[in-house]
Design an enzyme around this catalytic site. Structure first.
Site, PDB file in Angstrom:
ATOM      1  N   HIS A  85       0.829  -1.208   0.000  1.00 39.89           N
ATOM      2  CA  HIS A  85       0.000   0.000   0.000  1.00 39.89           C
ATOM      3  C   HIS A  85       0.868   1.264   0.000  1.00 39.89           C
ATOM      4  O   HIS A  85       0.562   2.240  -0.694  1.00 39.89           O
ATOM      5  CB  HIS A  85      -0.954   0.006   1.196  1.00 39.89           C
ATOM      6  CG  HIS A  85      -1.898  -1.147   1.199  1.00 39.89           C
ATOM      7  ND1 HIS A  85      -2.649  -1.503   2.305  1.00 39.89           N
ATOM      8  CD2 HIS A  85      -2.212  -2.058   0.228  1.00 39.89           C
ATOM      9  CE1 HIS A  85      -3.385  -2.567   2.019  1.00 39.89           C
ATOM     10  NE2 HIS A  85      -3.128  -2.919   0.774  1.00 39.89           N
ATOM     11  N   HIS A 242      -9.406  -1.910  -4.925  1.00 39.54           N
ATOM     12  CA  HIS A 242      -8.311  -2.262  -4.030  1.00 39.54           C
ATOM     13  C   HIS A 242      -7.340  -3.238  -4.692  1.00 39.54           C
ATOM     14  O   HIS A 242      -6.127  -3.151  -4.482  1.00 39.54           O
ATOM     15  CB  HIS A 242      -8.805  -2.852  -2.710  1.00 39.54           C
ATOM     16  CG  HIS A 242      -7.665  -3.105  -1.773  1.00 39.54           C
ATOM     17  ND1 HIS A 242      -7.082  -2.092  -1.037  1.00 39.54           N
ATOM     18  CD2 HIS A 242      -6.938  -4.223  -1.527  1.00 39.54           C
ATOM     19  CE1 HIS A 242      -6.054  -2.589  -0.363  1.00 39.54           C
ATOM     20  NE2 HIS A 242      -5.945  -3.884  -0.639  1.00 39.54           N
ATOM     21  N   ASP A 246      -3.323  -2.691  -5.058  1.00 42.33           N
ATOM     22  CA  ASP A 246      -2.282  -3.683  -4.760  1.00 42.33           C
ATOM     23  C   ASP A 246      -1.354  -3.880  -5.956  1.00 42.33           C
ATOM     24  O   ASP A 246      -0.132  -3.960  -5.804  1.00 42.33           O
ATOM     25  CB  ASP A 246      -2.922  -5.027  -4.401  1.00 42.33           C
ATOM     26  CG  ASP A 246      -3.395  -5.093  -2.962  1.00 42.33           C
ATOM     27  OD1 ASP A 246      -2.990  -4.245  -2.139  1.00 42.33           O
ATOM     28  OD2 ASP A 246      -4.170  -6.024  -2.641  1.00 42.33           O
ATOM     29  N   HIS A 269      -1.017 -10.796  -5.106  1.00 41.00           N
ATOM     30  CA  HIS A 269       0.396 -10.447  -4.966  1.00 41.00           C
ATOM     31  C   HIS A 269       1.306 -11.483  -5.627  1.00 41.00           C
ATOM     32  O   HIS A 269       2.295 -11.134  -6.265  1.00 41.00           O
ATOM     33  CB  HIS A 269       0.756 -10.324  -3.486  1.00 41.00           C
ATOM     34  CG  HIS A 269      -0.075  -9.326  -2.751  1.00 41.00           C
ATOM     35  ND1 HIS A 269      -0.123  -7.992  -3.097  1.00 41.00           N
ATOM     36  CD2 HIS A 269      -0.910  -9.459  -1.688  1.00 41.00           C
ATOM     37  CE1 HIS A 269      -0.939  -7.357  -2.277  1.00 41.00           C
ATOM     38  NE2 HIS A 269      -1.430  -8.215  -1.415  1.00 41.00           N
TER      39      HIS A 269
END
Length: 299
Positions: A85, A242, A246, A269
């Protein structure tokens, strides 16, 4: 000044300090972002580690775990978790050179978005540096797949991103976002989107010793077809926004903004880092350039 129109690197004008709880460790940590000279890149320092090298320079190769967050490690085995973030905020605000001191193993989660980090950096102010911004220009498509998840980078004369998610719960369902990655769009459409999870997964993570700092204060929690947070969502399609946040942070471990288009489907991720490593393994697919990109000319 918007980074989109500034061909020079940036650092912060003064030290920026905040504190908060790590979402997985539950430990309170203090974070200081300090100015760094042009060309220094982004370096994290674990100030609580004093018996070996505690500096971790951000790079694609430094990422060692990307299952639940983005974790980096140096050659001495010093690790730091949940950098994504803050990295997204650095990317969007054009911060190329800083030293980030942290007195624990994980960055604070704050409210689960990048909003607190952007506010922190805004308060510190920005300093333009004489060195031109170095872009990573995508020359050939690079694609990675992991089960039904995939992500790709393709040539484009500006930094674009498309992200799609698909969850069986009606609270989320299928969501898509497609936008130009620049400071203005990040501030209005991306930075306030919070991380999210499912109530049954949170319990399983806690049983495994994780998510100790997770709460309705720093994540959107879904239980069945309900959102448990009293205030509900902050914005339409907050979930996919969101995931885009990321991805911006995960890709910025490359150390430079992209001139290319990112397309992600259900990517997290791990897939993002797989894409970073695939790009680095194909030097013919990209080049460094200092040309000013043709970005959306807003304002």
């Amino acid at each position: 000044m918007s980074v989109s129109h500034d061909p020079h690197q940036r650092t912060v004008l003064a030290p920026a300090i905040c504190a908060g709880v790590g979402v997985h460790t539950g430990r309170r940590v203090r974070l200081v972002v300090r100015p760094a000279p042009a060309g220094a890149g982004i370096v994290f320092v674990r100030t609580d580690v004093t018996d070996r090298d505690n500096r971790i320079r951000v790079s694609g190769e430094a990422v060692v775990d990307a299952r639940l967050n983005t974790m980096i490690e140096n050659a001495a085995g010093v690790r730091l978790s949940t950098i994504e973030h803050l990295m997204a905020a650095f990317a969007a605000l054009g911060i190329a050179n800083v030293v980030v001191e942290v007195d624990g193993p994980e960055l604070p989660i704050l409210d689960g978005s990048a909003l607190g980090f952007v506010q922190l950096l805004d308060r510190a102010g920005f300093r333009r540096q004489p060195t031109p911004v170095r872009f990573i220009e995508i020359l050939e498509p690079v694609h990675v797949t992991e089960g039904d998840k995939h992500a790709a980078l393709t040539p484009c004369d500006r930094y674009e991103m498309r992200f799609e998610i698909d969850f069986p719960t009606p609270v989320i369902g299928n969501q898509v976002i497609d936008f130009v990655v620049d400071e203005a769009t990040f501030r209005t459409d991306i930075m306030s989107a919070r991380t999210f999870g499912f109530a049954h997964e949170v319990e399983a993570l806690r049983q495994a010793g994780l998510a100790r700092g997770g709460s309705l204060e720093n994540a959107v929690v879904i239980d069945g077809d309900q959102i448990l947070n009293p205030g509900g969502l902050r914005m339409e399609r907050e979930f996919v926004r969101h995931k885009a946040l990321d991805a911006i942070g995960d890709l910025y471990v490359l150390g430079a903004p992209l001139l290319g288009r990112y397309d992600g489907y259900k990517a997290g991720h791990a897939v993002n880092n797989k894409l970073v490593r695939a790009l680095l393994a194909q030097p013919h697919a990209w080049r460094e350039t200092v040309r000013v990109p043709e970005l959306a000319r807003a304002g």
